[in-house]
Structure formats: structure tokens, C-alpha cells
Motif scaffolding. Structure first.
Motif, PDB file in Angstrom:
ATOM      1  N   PHE B  34     -10.106-118.516 -40.102  1.00  0.00           N
ATOM      2  CA  PHE B  34      -9.843-119.368 -40.484  1.00  0.00           C
ATOM      3  C   PHE B  34      -8.651-118.155 -41.807  1.00  0.00           C
ATOM      4  O   PHE B  34      -9.325-117.346 -42.116  1.00  0.00           O
ATOM      5  CB  PHE B  34     -10.392-120.098 -41.802  1.00  0.00           C
ATOM      6  CG  PHE B  34     -11.787-121.213 -40.773  1.00  0.00           C
ATOM      7  CD1 PHE B  34     -12.412-120.107 -40.795  1.00  0.00           C
ATOM      8  CD2 PHE B  34     -11.619-122.120 -41.214  1.00  0.00           C
ATOM      9  CE1 PHE B  34     -13.874-121.238 -40.510  1.00  0.00           C
ATOM     10  CE2 PHE B  34     -12.597-123.484 -39.804  1.00  0.00           C
ATOM     11  CZ  PHE B  34     -13.535-122.659 -40.056  1.00  0.00           C
ATOM     12  N   TYR B  36      -6.238-119.176 -44.587  1.00  0.00           N
ATOM     13  CA  TYR B  36      -5.975-120.330 -46.099  1.00  0.00           C
ATOM     14  C   TYR B  36      -5.201-119.434 -47.004  1.00  0.00           C
ATOM     15  O   TYR B  36      -5.135-118.420 -46.926  1.00  0.00           O
ATOM     16  CB  TYR B  36      -7.581-120.722 -46.762  1.00  0.00           C
ATOM     17  CG  TYR B  36      -8.215-121.456 -46.122  1.00  0.00           C
ATOM     18  CD1 TYR B  36      -9.328-121.572 -45.285  1.00  0.00           C
ATOM     19  CD2 TYR B  36      -8.055-123.383 -46.879  1.00  0.00           C
ATOM     20  CE1 TYR B  36     -10.121-122.331 -44.953  1.00  0.00           C
ATOM     21  CE2 TYR B  36      -9.298-124.080 -46.409  1.00  0.00           C
ATOM     22  CZ  TYR B  36      -9.890-123.434 -45.775  1.00  0.00           C
ATOM     23  OH  TYR B  36     -10.788-124.438 -45.208  1.00  0.00           O
ATOM     24  N   GLN B  38      -2.720-120.043 -50.546  1.00  0.00           N
ATOM     25  CA  GLN B  38      -2.608-120.332 -52.378  1.00  0.00           C
ATOM     26  C   GLN B  38      -1.427-119.977 -52.731  1.00  0.00           C
ATOM     27  O   GLN B  38      -0.927-119.395 -52.711  1.00  0.00           O
ATOM     28  CB  GLN B  38      -3.738-120.157 -52.687  1.00  0.00           C
ATOM     29  CG  GLN B  38      -4.456-120.278 -54.146  1.00  0.00           C
ATOM     30  CD  GLN B  38      -5.730-120.105 -54.708  1.00  0.00           C
ATOM     31  OE1 GLN B  38      -6.066-119.078 -54.200  1.00  0.00           O
ATOM     32  NE2 GLN B  38      -5.963-120.878 -55.232  1.00  0.00           N
ATOM     33  N   LEU B  87      -0.693-116.385 -51.932  1.00  0.00           N
ATOM     34  CA  LEU B  87      -2.788-115.847 -52.141  1.00  0.00           C
ATOM     35  C   LEU B  87      -2.706-116.070 -50.378  1.00  0.00           C
ATOM     36  O   LEU B  87      -2.793-117.773 -50.083  1.00  0.00           O
ATOM     37  CB  LEU B  87      -2.878-115.858 -53.337  1.00  0.00           C
ATOM     38  CG  LEU B  87      -4.485-115.178 -53.034  1.00  0.00           C
ATOM     39  CD1 LEU B  87      -4.336-113.077 -53.222  1.00  0.00           C
ATOM     40  CD2 LEU B  87      -5.271-115.513 -54.449  1.00  0.00           C
ATOM     41  N   PHE B  89      -6.094-116.151 -47.873  1.00  0.00           N
ATOM     42  CA  PHE B  89      -7.025-115.426 -47.594  1.00  0.00           C
ATOM     43  C   PHE B  89      -7.977-115.614 -45.806  1.00  0.00           C
ATOM     44  O   PHE B  89      -7.366-116.391 -45.352  1.00  0.00           O
ATOM     45  CB  PHE B  89      -7.771-116.511 -48.331  1.00  0.00           C
ATOM     46  CG  PHE B  89      -8.626-116.589 -49.880  1.00  0.00           C
ATOM     47  CD1 PHE B  89      -7.373-117.708 -50.279  1.00  0.00           C
ATOM     48  CD2 PHE B  89      -9.058-115.098 -51.248  1.00  0.00           C
ATOM     49  CE1 PHE B  89      -7.240-117.335 -52.146  1.00  0.00           C
ATOM     50  CE2 PHE B  89      -8.611-114.977 -52.125  1.00  0.00           C
ATOM     51  CZ  PHE B  89      -7.996-116.106 -52.724  1.00  0.00           C
ATOM     52  N   PHE B 103     -15.124-116.138 -47.619  1.00  0.00           N
ATOM     53  CA  PHE B 103     -13.668-115.761 -48.038  1.00  0.00           C
ATOM     54  C   PHE B 103     -14.405-114.409 -48.206  1.00  0.00           C
ATOM     55  O   PHE B 103     -14.150-113.845 -48.932  1.00  0.00           O
ATOM     56  CB  PHE B 103     -12.837-116.581 -48.692  1.00  0.00           C
ATOM     57  CG  PHE B 103     -12.604-117.903 -48.414  1.00  0.00           C
ATOM     58  CD1 PHE B 103     -13.594-119.060 -48.790  1.00  0.00           C
ATOM     59  CD2 PHE B 103     -11.908-118.486 -48.078  1.00  0.00           C
ATOM     60  CE1 PHE B 103     -13.791-120.539 -48.609  1.00  0.00           C
ATOM     61  CE2 PHE B 103     -11.106-119.512 -48.288  1.00  0.00           C
ATOM     62  CZ  PHE B 103     -12.507-120.768 -47.925  1.00  0.00           C
ATOM     63  N   GLY B 104     -12.477-113.055 -48.068  1.00  0.00           N
ATOM     64  CA  GLY B 104     -12.730-112.107 -48.283  1.00  0.00           C
ATOM     65  C   GLY B 104     -11.607-112.028 -49.432  1.00  0.00           C
ATOM     66  O   GLY B 104     -11.309-113.290 -50.120  1.00  0.00           O
ATOM     67  N   SER B 105     -10.978-111.171 -49.764  1.00  0.00           N
ATOM     68  CA  SER B 105     -11.001-111.214 -50.901  1.00  0.00           C
ATOM     69  C   SER B 105      -9.747-111.782 -51.580  1.00  0.00           C
ATOM     70  O   SER B 105      -8.866-111.607 -52.578  1.00  0.00           O
ATOM     71  CB  SER B 105     -11.214-108.893 -51.836  1.00  0.00           C
ATOM     72  OG  SER B 105     -10.432-108.542 -50.979  1.00  0.00           O
ATOM     73  N   GLY B 106      -8.287-111.831 -50.827  1.00  0.00           N
ATOM     74  CA  GLY B 106      -7.206-112.201 -50.801  1.00  0.00           C
ATOM     75  C   GLY B 106      -6.273-111.247 -50.571  1.00  0.00           C
ATOM     76  O   GLY B 106      -6.287-109.650 -50.375  1.00  0.00           O
TER      77      GLY B 106
END
Lengths: 116, 113
Positions: B34, B36, B38, B87, B89, B103-106
Motif C-alpha cells: 500500500f 498512504y 498524509q 508525507l 508511507f 508502515f515504513g518510516s515515510g
């Protein structure tokens, strides 16, 4: 539109105090989650739940408890808050996998917690 | 356990240029990936997702292809806009615990005029 609401949105707590973050969802989703967001770490999973009465540990559960008394509500509890728990906390809900919404989490607006 | 790596913490681009945000993952099970997004002071929202190997998935001008051979799911856009500043992710789930996303660190994308 799916709705997840968190309270409080902002909280200042003292070290050693008890903090409860609340989350309510009107999506009728079975699954609910608590994440914390810190710069450089992204979103890290603290606890999650598959339904009323269930709670599961995520990646970083130490120092946190969770409670799921009903389908709609999921709380995160910090019994003895520490400054390292200063963060932004996100609650999310999601449907069971298999349908068109697979993997889609609906997040609340976040709760900013500062522990002094 | 499952993990997601995003190598760029910060990407700054000029409007109109292409962008690729890297995402690699580790899992021993069949993955579901995925992206995402933000925006500032907002909640994360799903941008796109895929579990099909070598198939491009697109949404809102962004696209990504899951490559199981290289464990990658890079996010791309051919021409970034100011409104893409946000941001991003990358997240992973797998069929062993499919209701949980990691989730990854973004990557913070900043688009300049």
C-alpha cells in the motif's frame, strides 16, 4: 464517509500519570488499531483489535494497554506515562479482508500527547 | 517479521518534474502493498494498493508496480504538482496476518514552484 474520532486531540500529562486516549468509529468495522507517529519512524503499531473484547499486541506494546469494550470504541491506556511516550497517536479502523476495501484503514485526526 | 524500508526521508522537487519514491519490503508470505499519503495536519489516507505481481496500479496520477522478484513497490508520478507536497508511507501486509499493516518510516515530498 467513514468516520473515526479521537479524544482528546491534545493532552499534556505529567510523568507517572495515567493517560487514556479514546477512539470511536461509526464504520461498523471489526478491526481497530492504535499507531504512534514519530519523525523518522513513521507509523508504528502499538495495539490492535479484531472485535469487541479482543486486543492484540503490535510492534511496540510496552508501556501501553488497550481496551475494546464495544464494536465502536477502542482505548489506549498509559498507566504510567513517560516523556518517551510524547508523540502523536492515531487510531484507525478497517474492514475484514476479502472485499473491495481490503487494506484500507480509516484514520482519526490524531491525538498529540506531551508528557512532561 | 515483516518490514518496510523507505530510503529517502526527504525529497524536494520543482513542480512539473517526475518523482519516484522508493519502497522495499521483507516478508516470508505473499505480500499486499500500500501507499498512504498524509497532508500537513491531516490523517493518513490510502493512495493505492496492490497484491498482483508486475501489474501497474494507478490513482490520482500516481502509479506503482509490485515486483515480487525485487521486493519493491516504488511510487511514481510523471509530473508533480504543488498539492503533492505531503508525507508518503509505504505499508505492507501479508496473508498470515492480513488485517495488520506495517508502515515504513515515510518520505516527505516537498514540491517547489
Amino acid at each position: 464517509e467513514a468516520a473515526v474520532t479521537q479524544s482528546p486531540r491534545n493532552k499534556v500529562a505529567v510523568t507517572g500519570g495515567k493517560v487514556t486516549l479514546s477512539c470511536n468509529q461509526t464504520n461498523n468495522h471489526n478491526n481497530m488499531y492504535w499507531y504512534r507517529q514519530d519523525t523518522g519512524h513513521g507509523l508504528r503499531l502499538i495495539h490492535y483489535s479484531y472485535g469487541a473484547g479482543s486486543t492484540e499486541k503490535g510492534d511496540i506494546p510496552d508501556g501501553y494497554k488497550a481496551s475494546r469494550p464495544s464494536q465502536e470504541n477502542f482505548s489506549l491506556i498509559l498507566e504510567l506515562a513517560t516523556p518517551s511516550q510524547t508523540s502523536v497517536y492515531f487510531c484507525a479502523s478497517g474492514d475484514d479482508w476479502g472485499g473491495a476495501d481490503t487494506g484500507q484503514l480509516y484514520f482519526g485526526e490524531g491525538s498529540k500527547l506531551t508528557v512532561l | 517479521g515483516d518490514s518496510v524500508t523507505q530510503t529517502e526521508g526527504l525529497v524536494t522537487l520543482t513542480k512539473g518534474l517526475p518523482v519516484m519514491l522508493n519502497c522495499t519490503y521483507q516478508t516470508t508470505y505473499s505480500p499486499f502493498l500500500f501507499w498512504y499519503v498524509q497532508h500537513l495536519n491531516e490523517a493518513p489516507k490510502l493512495l493505492l494498493k496492490s497484491s498482483t505481481d508486475n501489474k501497474r496500479t494507478e490513482h490520482q496520477g500516481f502509479y506503482a508496480t509490485l515486483h515480487k522478484s525485487s521486493s519493491s513497490f516504488h511510487l511514481q508520478k510523471s509530473s508533480v504538482q504543488l498539492s503533492d507536497s505531503a508525507l508518503y508511507f509505504c505499508a505492507l501486509s501479508d496473508w498470515s496476518n492480513y488485517n495488520v499493516l506495517y508502515f515504513g518510516s515515510g518520505t516527505k515530498l516537498t514540491v517547489e514552484p
